[in-house]
Enzyme design. Structure first.
Site, PDB file in Angstrom:
ATOM      1  N   LYS A 111       0.428  -1.310  -0.356  1.00 24.02           N
ATOM      2  CA  LYS A 111      -0.138   0.438   0.385  1.00 24.02           C
ATOM      3  C   LYS A 111       1.209   1.296  -0.275  1.00 24.02           C
ATOM      4  CE  LYS A 111      -4.166  -1.758   1.862  1.00 24.02           C
ATOM      5  NZ  LYS A 111      -5.351  -1.640   2.803  1.00 24.02           N
TER       6      LYS A 111
ATOM      7  N   LYS B  81      -7.016  -9.915  -5.245  1.00 26.54           N
ATOM      8  CA  LYS B  81      -8.152 -10.301  -4.499  1.00 26.54           C
ATOM      9  C   LYS B  81      -8.682  -9.340  -4.625  1.00 26.54           C
ATOM     10  CE  LYS B  81      -6.879  -7.309  -0.170  1.00 26.54           C
ATOM     11  NZ  LYS B  81      -7.880  -7.279   1.089  1.00 26.54           N
TER      12      LYS B  81
ATOM     13  N   LYS C 249     -11.372  -2.950  -1.526  1.00 25.54           N
ATOM     14  CA  LYS C 249     -12.587  -1.943  -1.134  1.00 25.54           C
ATOM     15  C   LYS C 249     -11.874  -0.959  -2.141  1.00 25.54           C
ATOM     16  CE  LYS C 249     -14.054  -2.111   3.409  1.00 25.54           C
ATOM     17  NZ  LYS C 249     -13.636  -1.776   4.709  1.00 25.54           N
TER      18      LYS C 249
HETATM   19  P1  ATP Z   1      -8.429  -3.131   0.916  1.00 27.67           P
HETATM   20  O1  ATP Z   1      -8.556  -3.834  -0.052  1.00 27.67           O
HETATM   21  O2  ATP Z   1      -8.365  -1.789   0.619  1.00 27.67           O
HETATM   22  O3  ATP Z   1      -7.672  -3.563   2.049  1.00 27.67           O
HETATM   23  P2  ATP Z   1     -10.079  -4.769   2.047  1.00 27.67           P
HETATM   24  O4  ATP Z   1     -11.333  -4.919   1.391  1.00 27.67           O
HETATM   25  O5  ATP Z   1      -9.286  -6.046   2.217  1.00 27.67           O
HETATM   26  O6  ATP Z   1      -9.866  -2.888   1.807  1.00 27.67           O
HETATM   27  P3  ATP Z   1     -11.061  -4.328   5.005  1.00 27.67           P
HETATM   28  O7  ATP Z   1     -11.902  -3.632   5.624  1.00 27.67           O
HETATM   29  O8  ATP Z   1      -9.197  -4.540   5.377  1.00 27.67           O
HETATM   30  O9  ATP Z   1     -11.182  -4.481   3.635  1.00 27.67           O
HETATM   31  O10 ATP Z   1     -11.196  -5.443   5.367  1.00 27.67           O
HETATM   32  C1  ATP Z   1     -11.947  -6.417   6.091  1.00 27.67           C
HETATM   33  C2  ATP Z   1     -11.751  -7.852   6.180  1.00 27.67           C
HETATM   34  O11 ATP Z   1     -12.634  -8.189   5.012  1.00 27.67           O
HETATM   35  C3  ATP Z   1     -10.747  -8.524   6.990  1.00 27.67           C
HETATM   36  O12 ATP Z   1     -11.157  -9.360   7.585  1.00 27.67           O
HETATM   37  C4  ATP Z   1     -10.158  -8.993   4.937  1.00 27.67           C
HETATM   38  O13 ATP Z   1      -9.648 -10.077   5.651  1.00 27.67           O
HETATM   39  C5  ATP Z   1     -11.506  -9.234   4.594  1.00 27.67           C
HETATM   40  N1  ATP Z   1     -11.274  -9.245   3.093  1.00 27.67           N
HETATM   41  C6  ATP Z   1     -10.862  -8.370   2.400  1.00 27.67           C
HETATM   42  N2  ATP Z   1     -11.166  -8.973   1.357  1.00 27.67           N
HETATM   43  C7  ATP Z   1     -10.975  -9.959   1.031  1.00 27.67           C
HETATM   44  C8  ATP Z   1     -11.623 -10.871  -0.054  1.00 27.67           C
HETATM   45  N3  ATP Z   1     -10.714 -10.024  -1.006  1.00 27.67           N
HETATM   46  N4  ATP Z   1     -11.540 -12.122   0.120  1.00 27.67           N
HETATM   47  C9  ATP Z   1     -12.141 -12.169   1.393  1.00 27.67           C
HETATM   48  N5  ATP Z   1     -12.035 -11.471   2.464  1.00 27.67           N
HETATM   49  C10 ATP Z   1     -11.624 -11.039   2.561  1.00 27.67           C
END
Ligand code: ATP
Ligand code: LTN
Length: 328
Positions: free
Chosen positions: A117, A197, A200
């Site tokens: 990041k 993955k 967000k």
């Molecule tokens: P960013 O990708 O911007 O870091 P994020 O989508 O990972 O954001 P978070 O708020 O960091 O969002 O994650 C919230 C929860 O969702 C965490 O437990 C994380 O492990 C889970 N998570 C995030 N992305 C995935 C994914 N693609 N598949 C499964 N679990 C996910």
């Protein structure tokens, strides 16, 4: 007869960006089960959100919306405590103490999420220290189980290491937590690139299906989702990563096994499969959004304040112990 302590579950999501199917299937669906068995605490981690620049009005809105997402998904405020991180000052207080007493530059330099990041020299010091604040969140409540997606494993590992180090060097103060990862859905991949993955902070909204996407928008995203070469609907992550990802989403949302879906689509093509998946997703979003829009900001504010009232004494007890052990 010894009275065994009820285990504590803790997890959190950042109030940033678009809460998507990866967040839902990787993290939230586990919380739904766990809240029935354990003392469950679910946090909206707004101090983590400000590790990158935020707009004040937008942040305020997103904090309420994440709590509404927890509730609409089925977190029951009579079973689980839903709270806002910045309501409990002990989180940042413990993070500072961990920073000094046990967290080392060499630990944080290994964190892959920071490396992914923090592209620029303008990255905040808070972003580098993000995992220590996360450790403080977990350790304050003597947490046993941390249900998260796979990408957070390294951070939970760090929380364990810091807790062990502190207990050894300064005397016991923390329960050693353990991560809990879903067998399926631990890593939902991007619709536009099944090798990365779903995220967000993805550059394109074609990457994810947000829980607040209009159902028509989600349908379009599924129809445009990348597919693999060949035409078979087969679960094979190595050779067919795109269809495997879509099969996982379908299977989890429709509560049908992957084997059952493979049988159903034998001899059919990607078009039929995507049409049906689009329908499943569209129905899921429609039902979810009706519940979401029925929850008011006032309801959330009340839940936040009631939960914080219950949690503060627990956080204070841990922090007092930590301070005593350190001679503070
Ligand atoms: P960013 O990708 O911007 O870091 P994020 O989508 O990972 O954001 P978070 O708020 O960091 O969002 O994650 C919230 C929860 O969702 C965490 O437990 C994380 O492990 C889970 N998570 C995030 N992305 C995935 C994914 N693609 N598949 C499964 N679990 C996910
Ligand atoms: N870093 C987590 C969010 C988070 C968290 C936590 C998860 C902050 N504190 C404590 C579990 C336990 C993420 O999902 N990005």
């Amino acid at each position: 007869m010894s009275i065994s302590k009820q285990l504590t579950v803790f997890s959190g999501v950042q109030p940033t960006g678009n809460f998507h199917l990866g967040n839902y299937l990787g993290a939230l669906t586990q919380w739904l089960d766990l809240q029935h068995k354990y003392h469950s605490i679910f946090c909206v981690v707004d101090y983590h959100a400000i590790t990158v620049p935020q707009n004040a009005a937008n942040l305020k809105r997103q904090v309420l919306d994440i709590a509404k997402i927890y509730l609409a998904a089925g977190i029951n405020p009579r079973r689980a405590l839903i709270f806002r991180q910045s309501d409990i000052a002990e989180h940042t207080e413990l993070a500072w103490i961990l920073n000094c007493a046990v967290a080392r530059m060499s630990d944080l330099n290994k964190m892959t999420q920071f490396k992914d990041k923090a592209g620029s020299k303008n990255a905040s010091v808070g972003l580098f220290d993000y995992p220590v604040l996360m450790a403080a969140d977990i350790l304050l409540y003597q947490t046993d189980i941390v249900p998260v997606g796979e990408d957070q494993l390294q951070h939970v590992e760090l929380a364990r290491d810091l807790a062990k180090r502190f207990n050894q060097q300064f005397g016991h103060a923390f329960t050693i937590p353990e991560a809990k990862i879903n067998k399926e859905g631990a890593r939902i991949m991007g619709l536009d690139d099944p090798t990365k993955k779903m995220s967000k902070s993805a550059a394109s909204p074609a990457n994810y299906i947000a829980l607040l996407d209009k159902p028509e928008t989600a349908v379009k995203k599924i129809k445009r989702a990348v597919t693999d070469s060949g035409s078979d609907i087969k679960y094979d992550v190595k050779n067919k990563p795109a269809i495997s990802n879509l099969l996982t989403i379908y299977s989890l949302l429709a509560n049908k096994s992957i084997k059952e879906l493979e049988r159903k689509y034998t001899g059919k093509g990607y078009g039929d499969f995507k049409n049906d998946l689009a329908e499943v997703v569209s129905k899921f979003l429609t039902d979810f959004q009706i519940k979401f829009h029925n929850i008011s900001d006032r309801q959330v504010a009340k839940i936040f304040s009631q939960s914080a009232k219950k949690l503060r004494p627990i956080a204070r007890t841990t922090l007092n112990k930590v301070k005593t052990n350190l001679g503070l």
